[in-house]
Design a protein around this motif. Sequence first.
Motif, mmCIF file in Angstrom:
data_model
loop_
_atom_site.group_PDB
_atom_site.id
_atom_site.type_symbol
_atom_site.label_atom_id
_atom_site.label_comp_id
_atom_site.label_asym_id
_atom_site.label_seq_id
_atom_site.Cartn_x
_atom_site.Cartn_y
_atom_site.Cartn_z
ATOM 1 N N SER A 94 0.772 -1.249 0.086
ATOM 2 C CA SER A 94 -0.057 0.046 0.077
ATOM 3 C C SER A 94 0.815 1.244 0.102
ATOM 4 C CB SER A 94 -0.857 0.228 1.279
ATOM 5 O OG SER A 94 -0.252 -0.065 2.495
ATOM 6 N N ILE A 95 0.381 2.184 -0.837
ATOM 7 C CA ILE A 95 1.208 3.439 -0.761
ATOM 8 C C ILE A 95 0.989 4.502 0.262
ATOM 9 C CG2 ILE A 95 1.811 5.375 -2.286
ATOM 10 C CD1 ILE A 95 1.211 3.508 -4.749
ATOM 11 N N ASN A 96 2.187 4.972 0.616
ATOM 12 C CA ASN A 96 2.006 5.982 1.796
ATOM 13 C C ASN A 96 2.157 7.428 0.970
ATOM 14 O OD1 ASN A 96 1.569 7.338 4.207
ATOM 15 N ND2 ASN A 96 3.856 7.464 4.362
ATOM 16 N N SER A 137 -0.976 9.674 0.444
ATOM 17 C CA SER A 137 -2.038 8.784 0.009
ATOM 18 C C SER A 137 -3.295 9.360 0.037
ATOM 19 C CB SER A 137 -2.039 7.507 0.986
ATOM 20 O OG SER A 137 -1.953 7.910 2.330
ATOM 21 N N ASN A 170 -1.741 3.049 -9.462
ATOM 22 C CA ASN A 170 -0.658 3.270 -8.737
ATOM 23 C C ASN A 170 0.528 3.885 -9.682
ATOM 24 O OD1 ASN A 170 -1.290 1.724 -6.340
ATOM 25 N ND2 ASN A 170 -0.763 -0.243 -7.402
ATOM 26 N N LEU A 208 8.965 6.219 -3.983
ATOM 27 C CA LEU A 208 7.743 5.457 -3.602
ATOM 28 C C LEU A 208 8.088 5.301 -1.902
ATOM 29 C CD1 LEU A 208 4.973 4.441 -3.591
ATOM 30 C CD2 LEU A 208 5.931 2.146 -4.753
ATOM 31 N N TYR A 238 6.168 2.929 0.663
ATOM 32 C CA TYR A 238 4.862 1.887 0.741
ATOM 33 C C TYR A 238 5.287 1.188 2.020
ATOM 34 C CZ TYR A 238 8.303 -1.364 -1.427
ATOM 35 O OH TYR A 238 9.218 -2.275 -1.689
#
Length: 118
Positions: free
Chosen positions: A29-31, A52, A75, A96, A98
């Motif tokens: 999951s991307i922060n 995010s 994404n 990124l 994540y």
Amino acid sequence: VQLQASGGGLVQAGGSLRLSCAASGSDFSINMMAWYRQAPGKQRELVAHITSDGRTNYADSVKGRFTVSRDSAKNTVYLQMNSLKSEDTAVYFCDLEYFRYGLSYHAWGQGTLVTVSS
């Protein structure tokens, strides 16, 4: 997680370019996604980032000219660069931050060259 950046090239001063950076992988999951740049002989500097929840931040040198955005479904993070100046010439990298299984990681894209001719 891997990043694939694209969209760099040669443009005249005053012109525009859009950079893209797509993240691929599983169970993450991307922060935050960010763009950095490094000009010849200079240190890498933060250009812009987007969290995010959509909050953005820009370097003073690009405020009002660059816009960072994201497509969460893909994404992918974008950097729309308008009114380009010769001093924007640099290799642009995406970064990124994540999460995977509760741990935080960083991934870097390969860099894409932006050259602005005056």
